[in-house]
Structures are given as structure tokens and as C-alpha cells.
Design a protein around this motif. Structure first.
Motif, PDB file in Angstrom:
ATOM      1  N   GLY A 136       0.840  -1.190   0.000  1.00  0.00           N
ATOM      2  CA  GLY A 136       0.000   0.000   0.000  1.00  0.00           C
ATOM      3  C   GLY A 136       0.872   1.236   0.000  1.00  0.00           C
ATOM      4  N   SER A 137       0.203   2.363  -0.043  1.00  0.00           N
ATOM      5  CA  SER A 137       0.927   3.624  -0.152  1.00  0.00           C
ATOM      6  C   SER A 137       0.794   4.413   1.140  1.00  0.00           C
ATOM      7  CB  SER A 137       0.383   4.422  -1.330  1.00  0.00           C
ATOM      8  OG  SER A 137       1.323   5.396  -1.699  1.00  0.00           O
ATOM      9  N   THR A 138       1.514   5.509   1.230  1.00  0.00           N
ATOM     10  CA  THR A 138       1.459   6.334   2.420  1.00  0.00           C
ATOM     11  C   THR A 138       1.796   7.759   2.044  1.00  0.00           C
ATOM     12  OG1 THR A 138       2.236   6.535   4.692  1.00  0.00           O
ATOM     13  CG2 THR A 138       3.887   5.938   3.054  1.00  0.00           C
ATOM     14  N   LEU A 139       1.757   8.681   3.001  1.00  0.00           N
ATOM     15  CA  LEU A 139       2.101  10.066   2.678  1.00  0.00           C
ATOM     16  C   LEU A 139       3.503  10.443   3.137  1.00  0.00           C
ATOM     17  CD1 LEU A 139      -1.288  11.929   3.353  1.00  0.00           C
ATOM     18  CD2 LEU A 139      -0.349  11.088   1.196  1.00  0.00           C
ATOM     19  N   GLN A 140       3.931   9.895   4.254  1.00  0.00           N
ATOM     20  CA  GLN A 140       5.253  10.245   4.776  1.00  0.00           C
ATOM     21  C   GLN A 140       5.958   8.996   5.296  1.00  0.00           C
ATOM     22  OE1 GLN A 140       4.724  13.229   7.868  1.00  0.00           O
ATOM     23  NE2 GLN A 140       4.984  14.854   6.339  1.00  0.00           N
ATOM     24  N   ILE A 141       7.248   8.896   5.021  1.00  0.00           N
ATOM     25  CA  ILE A 141       8.092   7.823   5.558  1.00  0.00           C
ATOM     26  C   ILE A 141       9.309   8.469   6.203  1.00  0.00           C
ATOM     27  CG2 ILE A 141       9.498   5.792   4.983  1.00  0.00           C
ATOM     28  CD1 ILE A 141       7.719   5.272   2.609  1.00  0.00           C
ATOM     29  N   ASP A 142       9.656   8.039   7.410  1.00  0.00           N
ATOM     30  CA  ASP A 142      10.835   8.622   8.050  1.00  0.00           C
ATOM     31  C   ASP A 142      12.063   7.717   7.884  1.00  0.00           C
ATOM     32  OD1 ASP A 142      10.850   6.632   9.999  1.00  0.00           O
ATOM     33  OD2 ASP A 142      10.116   7.926  11.608  1.00  0.00           O
ATOM     34  N   SER A 188       3.200   7.328   7.899  1.00  0.00           N
ATOM     35  CA  SER A 188       1.941   7.854   8.427  1.00  0.00           C
ATOM     36  C   SER A 188       1.205   8.619   7.342  1.00  0.00           C
ATOM     37  CB  SER A 188       2.218   8.750   9.627  1.00  0.00           C
ATOM     38  OG  SER A 188       1.002   9.184  10.184  1.00  0.00           O
ATOM     39  N   THR A 189      -0.117   8.543   7.412  1.00  0.00           N
ATOM     40  CA  THR A 189      -0.950   9.343   6.525  1.00  0.00           C
ATOM     41  C   THR A 189      -1.454  10.569   7.263  1.00  0.00           C
ATOM     42  OG1 THR A 189      -2.789   7.945   7.172  1.00  0.00           O
ATOM     43  CG2 THR A 189      -1.751   7.450   5.066  1.00  0.00           C
ATOM     44  N   ALA A 190      -1.083  10.675   8.545  1.00  0.00           N
ATOM     45  CA  ALA A 190      -1.457  11.861   9.306  1.00  0.00           C
ATOM     46  C   ALA A 190      -0.447  12.954   8.983  1.00  0.00           C
ATOM     47  CB  ALA A 190      -1.442  11.540  10.804  1.00  0.00           C
ATOM     48  N   THR A 191      -0.920  14.040   8.414  1.00  0.00           N
ATOM     49  CA  THR A 191      -0.029  15.166   8.166  1.00  0.00           C
ATOM     50  C   THR A 191      -0.604  16.390   8.855  1.00  0.00           C
ATOM     51  OG1 THR A 191      -1.168  15.557   6.078  1.00  0.00           O
ATOM     52  CG2 THR A 191       0.865  14.278   5.980  1.00  0.00           C
ATOM     53  N   LEU A 192       0.173  17.453   8.922  1.00  0.00           N
ATOM     54  CA  LEU A 192      -0.219  18.610   9.733  1.00  0.00           C
ATOM     55  C   LEU A 192      -1.621  19.105   9.402  1.00  0.00           C
ATOM     56  CD1 LEU A 192       2.836  20.883  10.363  1.00  0.00           C
ATOM     57  CD2 LEU A 192       1.638  19.288  11.867  1.00  0.00           C
ATOM     58  N   PRO A 230       2.825   9.157  18.851  1.00  0.00           N
ATOM     59  CA  PRO A 230       2.490   9.628  17.501  1.00  0.00           C
ATOM     60  C   PRO A 230       1.661   8.600  16.734  1.00  0.00           C
ATOM     61  CG  PRO A 230       4.827   9.954  17.972  1.00  0.00           C
ATOM     62  CD  PRO A 230       4.271   9.110  19.088  1.00  0.00           C
ATOM     63  N   PRO A 231       0.686   9.096  15.932  1.00  0.00           N
ATOM     64  CA  PRO A 231      -0.155   8.182  15.148  1.00  0.00           C
ATOM     65  C   PRO A 231       0.587   7.653  13.915  1.00  0.00           C
ATOM     66  CG  PRO A 231      -0.842  10.463  14.783  1.00  0.00           C
ATOM     67  CD  PRO A 231       0.251  10.498  15.815  1.00  0.00           C
ATOM     68  N   VAL A 232       1.297   6.559  14.105  1.00  0.00           N
ATOM     69  CA  VAL A 232       2.034   5.914  13.024  1.00  0.00           C
ATOM     70  C   VAL A 232       1.103   4.926  12.333  1.00  0.00           C
ATOM     71  CG1 VAL A 232       3.934   4.311  12.541  1.00  0.00           C
ATOM     72  CG2 VAL A 232       4.256   6.192  14.165  1.00  0.00           C
ATOM     73  N   MET A 233       1.082   4.925  11.017  1.00  0.00           N
ATOM     74  CA  MET A 233       0.225   3.965  10.305  1.00  0.00           C
ATOM     75  C   MET A 233       0.888   2.597  10.285  1.00  0.00           C
ATOM     76  SD  MET A 233      -1.524   4.055   6.537  1.00  0.00           S
ATOM     77  CE  MET A 233      -0.016   3.950   5.595  1.00  0.00           C
ATOM     78  N   ILE A 234       2.109   2.536   9.752  1.00  0.00           N
ATOM     79  CA  ILE A 234       2.857   1.281   9.754  1.00  0.00           C
ATOM     80  C   ILE A 234       4.242   1.564  10.332  1.00  0.00           C
ATOM     81  CG2 ILE A 234       3.819  -0.549   8.297  1.00  0.00           C
ATOM     82  CD1 ILE A 234       1.487  -0.271   6.452  1.00  0.00           C
ATOM     83  N   TYR A 235       4.612   0.783  11.314  1.00  0.00           N
ATOM     84  CA  TYR A 235       5.905   0.973  11.962  1.00  0.00           C
ATOM     85  C   TYR A 235       7.041   0.435  11.091  1.00  0.00           C
ATOM     86  CZ  TYR A 235       3.886   2.507  16.358  1.00  0.00           C
ATOM     87  OH  TYR A 235       3.233   3.240  17.327  1.00  0.00           O
ATOM     88  N   GLY A 236       8.168   1.123  11.157  1.00  0.00           N
ATOM     89  CA  GLY A 236       9.319   0.732  10.348  1.00  0.00           C
ATOM     90  C   GLY A 236       9.726  -0.707  10.560  1.00  0.00           C
ATOM     91  N   ASP A 237       9.605  -1.195  11.778  1.00  0.00           N
ATOM     92  CA  ASP A 237      10.075  -2.569  11.996  1.00  0.00           C
ATOM     93  C   ASP A 237       9.100  -3.616  11.473  1.00  0.00           C
ATOM     94  OD1 ASP A 237       8.390  -1.895  14.036  1.00  0.00           O
ATOM     95  OD2 ASP A 237       9.788  -2.338  15.652  1.00  0.00           O
ATOM     96  N   ASP A 238       7.954  -3.182  10.955  1.00  0.00           N
ATOM     97  CA  ASP A 238       7.070  -4.111  10.245  1.00  0.00           C
ATOM     98  C   ASP A 238       7.222  -4.011   8.725  1.00  0.00           C
ATOM     99  OD1 ASP A 238       5.721  -5.641  12.197  1.00  0.00           O
ATOM    100  OD2 ASP A 238       4.487  -3.921  12.718  1.00  0.00           O
ATOM    101  N   VAL A 239       7.837  -2.939   8.248  1.00  0.00           N
ATOM    102  CA  VAL A 239       7.983  -2.752   6.803  1.00  0.00           C
ATOM    103  C   VAL A 239       9.151  -3.609   6.302  1.00  0.00           C
ATOM    104  CG1 VAL A 239       8.526  -1.092   4.970  1.00  0.00           C
ATOM    105  CG2 VAL A 239       7.059  -0.417   6.883  1.00  0.00           C
ATOM    106  N   THR A 240       8.916  -4.354   5.237  1.00  0.00           N
ATOM    107  CA  THR A 240       9.996  -5.184   4.689  1.00  0.00           C
ATOM    108  C   THR A 240      10.616  -4.567   3.437  1.00  0.00           C
ATOM    109  OG1 THR A 240       8.467  -6.518   3.346  1.00  0.00           O
ATOM    110  CG2 THR A 240       8.902  -7.278   5.591  1.00  0.00           C
ATOM    111  N   HIS A 241       9.821  -3.851   2.649  1.00  0.00           N
ATOM    112  CA  HIS A 241      10.333  -3.251   1.416  1.00  0.00           C
ATOM    113  C   HIS A 241       9.742  -1.865   1.215  1.00  0.00           C
ATOM    114  CE1 HIS A 241      10.768  -7.598   0.759  1.00  0.00           C
ATOM    115  NE2 HIS A 241      11.721  -7.332  -0.102  1.00  0.00           N
TER     116      HIS A 241
END
Lengths: 546, 546
Positions: free
Chosen positions: B346-352, B358-362, B442-453
């Protein structure tokens, strides 16, 4: 031209064959012929075998099929409980099995696998198996059990709804065939649990379906060691984290906790602060805590024999229908256990040095039931609670990572189990079992990296606070008592872990061991439970020992 | 004496008050008075707002209540979609909100929170919210929507079953009150989705409930960059891991993948090897892949407007009732997505820099929907598949830990989104939002440690193979293109990661970029989709641009 309705066309033909033998309300004497008309070789057949409710009449009929006509079935079962569940394989009617739990049949299952008569697809946790019913393991035929049907085929499950909705929905809506055994056929059902147009055939079984009272623990059998462990659990974990939403596994360890809520936990001023909401079958051992006002709600996977009248009289606590009987639902309760509970606490047979645990021991392929689901961190969870935040903080202290909460997953074991078998081992039997049953990886019930605490009579190891694999190993050795694993501890390191609060002894928690007597149990035997329930709880005969 | 039936007694009184106003099949003109009779201040009220189906008539009626009588409601909503969902707060009728997704109302929601008119309990993923309905957020009143009711009160949801079963079950069996708006009242329903005795009042709405075609993507809007990314996804991930069971998020990126299955993936010989089983709404973009025989089954959270006749004609693929229309079920499909799929993309708006997204933006509190659930490793999963085992092996290579599989969680994003906003950031806006909305973390949509690619037009970063936080950071920077995060990469380290196969460019995958044209799309516009469906797909008006 590709045909896109092969399943529904095939279904139509099967139903036609079935109706040539008997009506939609089927003649019980024709059940074997009916199944032979409805089932084809190679079918995926879901046979309702739950923790408690068993479609035993249909299981027996399945065993009577002629393997020359019906063979190579791929069986889907939540629980392998009855001998018939394995007879199907022994007789060459079925060859493949996907399941969750096989407690009572674990030894025979291992033997059938070794004999090459049964090929295990995989061992699942319940919710995982239900999920696959909608993806790649959709049943072609479902053989289910209900309390009653009306003449249209609507089903009433009564309190033992269990897995029925998930099984029927997956089957009925993918052009599959649903056959229900019922205890009685009535004009008007107390309520409808499964609508008639999801069901193809109904058959009244000659005897009511078997139900196993799996969650009843006689308080008379709780030891003082278990009382001590329960005190440590309450003071060292429940109170420490403020755990309000809980799932308890089956067992005397957790029954002891339930039974000292109204005594010990009450004396610590914890009423209203811990154990308010539960995902749990109606454990009789919870009655005193309910009566004392500790418990605000209970949602259940299935019911428990003897608890019917008590539940009906406590609708503020349990989920009940307008007819007064409970509506359980394993799929939704497992979902609740996964996502809405702050803690899972349960027992196991073996724990290794990384904290991995398994109930699979040599010669026994026992499966896991709900433990992997509820005993894992729900990484999709996003709502916070004090308990969840605190666990997450402890796991991440001093690390520059995104804050996240974590589920409390507690393994409660005595260091030695029956026959002086150590609960702590260097290597799980699961490794050997994986080879025997040709599994891709060892059948671990709960992985070490999901376990947050291990609690034994020697104390609590808080694995959240361990920062290296070495610390983790010594924390585990440090509560492993006189087992070889415990004896091989690095004493200095263990003392250091204790200084840092990673290992907690009863005395570190301010628990006076002399208080750990059976006097703390709010009910000391079955009769006390009946009394606590105001006479509403009616234990099954085998538990009536007074 | 403690009273144990307060809920059912209170329910009885409310129903009595309701029946004094109108019948069980309620007069639509009396709906406001009926709700005022049934709802009490402080109630938890679940208003059915799904991804698609909206109980809009009941939402409007709720807004018309007098806040002097009904106030401080605690609203439970899957999706905040309609203005009415927030009007309830603006008017002082409700004060607290627990929800999952608020896409269309995200800006106004943030404003109401800032104004102190709305207090957010928590943001959830759908399945988590359903779980809480059975534990600590059980609705007192549920306002739901169905296609039709019969005169007994049985409900037919048609293809848009969505959240209805979970909501109604939790409410009805805890002495709550269920009110259904329906489009029509008929003598005989095509099928029963919700039994009558779970429903208290039925009201025929003056206009059919609103449905949003949320999952329709016009292929004409797919760019060639998206085609290139889709090719990389298929060759670098789907084929590499042999991913057979998939969930796709909404978006043009994944629509592009769906549309090149019958062309590009077919040319690679991948039919029958990838994308066989899906947990997915009936995306029109999937039609060509279905027609080409790529897809064996689809289970859906909800339906999609215009797909009705196509679904009815493809019962081998979709879950349909005997009436020919689909049965969706968000709870079961989310369970399937969690436990039975090998991949979420899936897609998202911001990745750190840690891979948190997260899709939560200001200024926007948008929620997460199903992504946290499906975009997380299901740690309770125990059945193996080649894709799951390979991902697990890559994550554990060279480490002495218990073998375990892992879900593939892929974030697919262009390095710059609309208005040239970089998709990669040093710090997520979610941190500031947490302060604004007073969230614990913080409202994180998907945590980095769950993302594989992470997949961008610049290539694929395989986070499974990263061994240190630094490697992870550089792998992310290495696909972040010309964003400031991408420009600040350590070039040498990125080249090293590429040499090790952790970063993969199109050329590393043997993809000829010149092939990445819109010619690869099996349908290039809406008309092509209709044609591919043999005229069965009937797009909503707004998509009829030919």
C-alpha cells in the motif's frame, strides 16, 4: 469460453443427489448415504470440532463412508478431540489435515503422521485458520453442530456458538454445502444464530452433541505454590501495569489468580483497577470475582457446561441473547483477545533459553489453540492504555526508536511439571517434532520475543527490560529453580539482574510467603463455587465430589 | 443485593418508550423522536459509517436531536465520511470519538479537536475497533444501514455487508439497542444477513443509503512512472518471493500492478504462481487479471459500486450468496488479510528514516483504516508458505534465533507526492499531531520494523536484509530520489547496499525501462475495463468519461 460458475453448478448437482436420498430436514438413518451423495473425493471438509462442542454424529457418519467412493479428503478442524476425528484418516477416507489443537488426540496424531496415513498441512492458531477459510482453505463441505433448528433450517446454537458462524459463512458464500446436526427440531427457535438460507441440510442426531467442560478447575486441587505464584502475578504484574483487560489461559495457575482477586487483590485496593474486562470462557473459578464486583464484562469463545443459569442471571456481565442464553463467538473473542486485551497469561510445557515456549513434546503433536494469537504482540494495535504504554516504554528504554506500546504476554509455570519434567530446557522438543511431522519450522507456541514475563515459584523475570540475548538467558535461568537450566545460571549476573529489578522475588515484591496458603482462595472447592454463585452454577457430575 | 440486569432492564424501558412513539417498523417521520426516546446522555453510540455504506439517514436524525436532552454521546465510527458525522460534535450532542478512518473529514476533525469540541479516545485499525466492541467499547445503541428488511425485521445487506455483523452482534448481545435504516421493506428477502431478533427497530429511509465508490481507479490516470514501479514490484517482490496471497491497498500504484498482471506478469510466466488469492474489495482494475485466469479467489471487506453484475457472473471467484449478490464482511476479511495473506502492499504520505510511515499530516487527523492490521507482521501466524518463510529467513540470516516466517509489508510511493511534497522526511508530522490531538504516542500507520520493502521509482529497498539502524537509514535514503532525505545519502554506503542486493534498481532486476509505458496496461481507461468485463461492469456516472 471459460465457465465461471463451476462451484455453484457442482453444488447444485450435489444438492440434487442429496435430495434424492432424503429431505432438507434429513432422515438420521440416511445420514451416511446423504454424506456419500454430498461429498466428493479430494474435498476440503470442515468438521466442526471445537474446544467444547463436537459435531460427533456427523463425525461418526463420515467414518462410515466407503473409502472406495470417498477418499483423500482434506480435513479442516479447529480441535481434534474425538477418536472419530482420526479414524477418518485411519480408514483411508481423509489424507490431509489442517488444524489448531489436538490435545486429547496428540499422541495418536503423531503416530498416524509417522505411519504416513496423515499429512499435516499446518498447525494454526484458531483465528488464523478462520482467516484461511476465506482465502485459500475455503471448505467445500461443512459439517457443523447446533442446539436446535426450526423447520426452515434456521439454527440456534445456544451458548455454544463457538466456531459455527465463521465456518458456515465461509462455506455457504463460496457455493459450498452446509450440513448441521441438531439436538432437536422445533417450531420456534429461542433465537436465530445462523439464518436458514446459509444451511443446506439439517439432521436431528439420536443423541445431543458432545460437550466437553474444558474450563472447569476444581479449586480443591490448587496448591499453595500456585497461590504464591498468583500473589506474585497480581502484585508484580497486574497491579504494576494496571492491567484492566485480560485473557487467561486454561489451568490451575490462572484459576488461582481468579480465586484470589476477591481476597488478596481486594486487600491491596485493586478492585476497579485490574481485571475489569475479560476475553474468556465463563470459567467457574471467576464466579467469586464476579460476585465481588471485580469483573465488568466477559466475552467468550465458547461456553462452559453448568454455567448456563449463572450466565442467564448475570446479563450485565456476559454477552447473552434475548432468550437468556449466551452468544459466544470464537472468531470475535479471539479478535478481542488479540486487539483489545492488554495481557495474555497462560502456561506451557517447555520454555527454552530464548523464552520460546511450546506445548509440543516428543511423540505428541498437540497444536496451540488460541495461545499464539492472544500470546503475541498485536502490532496493528494503535489505541493506548496505561499497561500497554508502560510495557512498550520498558522495551524501548534508552533506544532511539518510535514509541510504541506492547502487549503483556506472561508465561506462568512451575519449574517442574508432572513427573518431575523440567519446564525449562536447553532445546525445545519442537525441533525434533518438526522433523518427524515434516514441518518447515519448529512448532513454537509463543515466541520468546513476544514473551514479556516468565513467572515461576522462584519469581518473575521481566524480559522487557533485558537488553542483550545474554541478559535474557540469565533472566530466564534466574527463575528456573532447580532445573538443570536454572542450576547453570551465572549467579553474579542473576544477582545483578535482581538489583536492576529485572528479576523479582516474592520478597522483592513485599510478599510474605507465609500468607500464601489456600485460605486466600475465595472458593476452596466446587461446593464453594456453587455457593458463591447463589446456587446458580451446576457443575457437571464428574466435578460433584461433595 | 446487587442487581445484575441493569442493562437489560434499562433496555426494556427504552424500547417501551420507543414503542410508545412508533412501531418496530418505524415511521420515518418520527425518527428523531424515536432516537430521542432510545438514546440517553453519555451513551456509547455506534453509527455505521463504513468505507462505503453510510447510515446517512440515521446520522442526519442524530444531528437533529436536542442537545439539552441528548448530549455527551461517545461516538464509535469505523469511518468519518459524512459532514453529519462531525456535526454531531459541533452541535454539542456528542463529545467523545473512537474511530478508524476519517479521510474526507480529516481537516475538520483536526479543527474540532483544536476547538475542544471533540475528544479523541483513540485511532484504531478496523479489526481493533471491532475487538473493543466486545471488551470495553460495547455500543449501547447501534445505528446501522441495510439494503432491505422484511416485516419481521430480518435484514438483507446485499453486497455491502461490511461492518454490520460485528456491530450488531456486539450491541444486540449486550442488551444494547439496534436500529436499522433500510432502502426498502419487502415481503421476502433475497437472503438473510442479520436475523430479526438481533434488531429492535427498522426504518425505511426516504432515499437509499449513500455508497461511495472508493476503490475505483480510472486507468487513464495511471502514469508511466507507476507502470515502471509496478514492473519492479512484480519482478522484484511478487516473483522473487512467490507471493500467492495478497492484500492491495487503494491507489493508482497498486491499480497499475493489477493491470499489468495479464501482460507483464504473464510474459514472465507468473500465471498460477503469484496473486492467486486476494483479500480485497472488488477493484474494477482487477477485472483483466480475473479474466486472464490469474485470480482464483477474492474475499472482500465491502463491495464496489458498479461491480454487482460482474460479481454475480463470477461466483467461482467472489463470495456470493444464493441470491447472486456478494457477502462482504470487514471483520472476516481483515482477519484473512492479517493471518492468511503473505503480503500487504500500500501507499502512504510520509516515511521517516526508520521506515515508519503515516498518513497523518499537519492539520489533518486522517486515521489509518485497515493498513495497521494488514501492514503488520501477524506474530500469531503459524502456517508456512514459501513467501513467508523466505522473508523470515532473510530477516534472521546469520542470527542464532528460532526460525520464524514473516509477512511481506511493502510501501510503494513516488518520492514526491502531489504539490511536490517529499514522501520521505526526517521526522513525521505525526509527532506534532500527537501533541495537538493529545495522543499518548504519535499516530504511526505502519511501523518501520514491520515494513519489509520500500519501493519508489528509484528502486526497491529490502529492509529485511539490513542489519543495523544505519544500514536501514541508508537503504531508505538510497531509494528516496531527489528529496532532501535522498540527497543526503552516504553514496558509498548506498552503493555497498546495492552490491549486496539490499537496494535494487530497475536495471538490477533486468527491467528495460523503455518497456515501462502505458501500453502494458491491460485496460487503459474505464471503457476498456467495461469491455474486459464483457459489459458486466457498470461504472458509476462520474467515471463514465467516454
Amino acid at each position: 469460453m471459460k465457465q465461471w460458475n463451476l462451484l455453484s453448478e457442482n453444488r447444485r448437482k450435489r444438492i440434487e443427489r442429496g435430495l434424492a436420498i432424503t429431505g432438507r430436514i434429513a432422515d438420521p438413518d440416511k445420514i451416511v448415504a446423504l454424506l456419500e451423495a454430498l461429498i466428493e473425493p479430494g474435498d476440503r471438509v470442515c468438521l466442526e470440532g471445537n474446544n467444547q462442542k463436537q459435531a460427533d454424529f456427523l463425525a461418526g457418519a463420515l467414518c462410515s463412508l466407503d473409502p472406495a467412493h470417498v477418499h483423500d479428503l482434506h480435513m479442516l478442524l479447529s480441535v481434534l478431540a474425538l477418536p472419530e476425528h482420526l479414524d477418518i484418516f485411519d480408514k483411508g477416507i481423509a489424507s490431509k489435515l489442517d488444524f489448531s489443537f489436538s490435545g486429547p488426540q496428540a499422541v495418536r496424531l503423531a503416530r498416524l503422521v509417522a505411519d504416513g496415513k496423515l499429512n499435516i498441512g499446518a498447525i494454526h492458531t484458531y483465528l488464523e485458520l478462520f482467516g484461511r477459510y476465506f482465502i485459500d482453505l475455503t471448505p467445500r463441505v461443512a459439517l457443523i453442530a447446533a442446539q436446535a433448528a426450526d423447520r426452515h433450517g434456521n439454527l440456534y446454537t445456544g451458548p455454544n456458538t463457538e466456531d459455527t458462524p465463521a465456518i458456515v459463512e465461509a462455506t455457504a458464500f463460496k457455493s459450498g454445502i452446509v450440513i448441521a446436526q441438531v439436538n432437536e427440531i422445533v417450531d420456534v427457535l429461542p433465537r436465530v444464530d445462523i439464518p436458514a438460507d446459509w444451511v443446506d441440510f439439517v439432521v436431528q442426531a439420536p443423541t445431543p452433541h458432545y460437550i466437553e467442560p474444558l474450563f472447569t478447575r476444581d479449586p480443591a486441587l490448587i496448591s499453595e505454590v500456585q497461590v504464591l505464584m498468583a500473589m506474585m502475578a497480581i502484585k508484580g504484574i497486574y497491579a504494576e501495569y494496571g492491567v484492566e483487560r485480560i485473557n487467561h489461559g486454561i489451568g490451575f495457575d490462572t484459576a488461582a489468580i481468579e480465586l484470589i482477586l476477591p481476597t488478596y487483590a481486594e486487600s491491596l485496593g485493586l478492585k476497579g483497577k485490574i481485571g475489569r474486562h475479560w476475553a474468556l470462557n465463563p470459567h467457574p473459578a471467576l464466579i467469586p470475582a464476579i460476585e465481588a464486583g471485580f469483573v465488568e464484562s466477559v466475552h467468550s469463545f465458547g461456553s462452559e457446561l453448568g454455567m448456563e443459569r449463572y450466565i442467564e442471571a448475570r446479563p450485565d456481565i456476559f454477552f447473552v441473547g434475548r432468550d437468556g442464553s449466551m452468544r459466544s463467538n470464537r472468531a470475535m473473542s479471539q479478535t478481542a483477545g488479540l486487539y483489545a486485551c492488554d495481557m495474555f497469561i497462560g502456561s506451557t510445557l517447555q520454555i527454552d533459553l530464548q523464552g520460546n515456549s511450546s506445548t509440543a513434546t516428543l511423540g505428541r503433536i498437540s497444536g496451540f489453540g488460541g495461545a499464539p494469537n492472544m500470546g503475541s504482540d498485536a502490532r496493528g494495535r494503535r489505541h493506548a492504555s496505561p499497561a500497554w504504554l508502560k510495557a512498550g516504554e520498558q522495551a524501548r528504554q534508552g533506544r532511539d526508536v518510535m514509541p510504541r506500546g506492547q502487549k503483556l504476554v506472561v508465561q506462568i509455570v512451575e519449574t517442574f511439571r508432572e513427573h518431575m519434567q523440567p519446564a525449562f530446557v536447553e532445546k525445545l522438543d519442537a525441533w525434533q517434532l518438526a522433523e518427524q511431522a515434516k514441518l518447515a519450522i519448529p512448532p513454537v507456541m509463543i515466541y520468546g520475543d513476544d514473551v514479556t514475563h516468565i513467572l515461576t515459584e522462584e519469581g518473575i523475570a521481566n524480559l522487557l527490560l533485558c537488553r542483550t540475548p545474554e541478559e535474557r538467558e540469565q533472566a530466564i535461568r534466574g527463575v528456573a529453580g532447580y532445573t538443570p537450566v536454572g542450576m547453570a545460571r551465572d549467579k553474579k549476573m542473576v544477582e545483578n539482574l535482581r538489583d536492576r529489578g529485572i528479576i523479582l522475588r516474592a520478597e522483592d515484591l513485599g510478599i510474605d510467603k507465609r500468607m500464601a496458603t489456600r485460605d486466600l482462595l475465595a472458593a476452596k472447592n466446587m461446593k464453594d463455587l456453587v455457593r458463591a454463585s447463589g446456587g446458580l452454577y451446576a457443575p457437571p457430575k464428574r466435578f460433584r465430589n461433595w
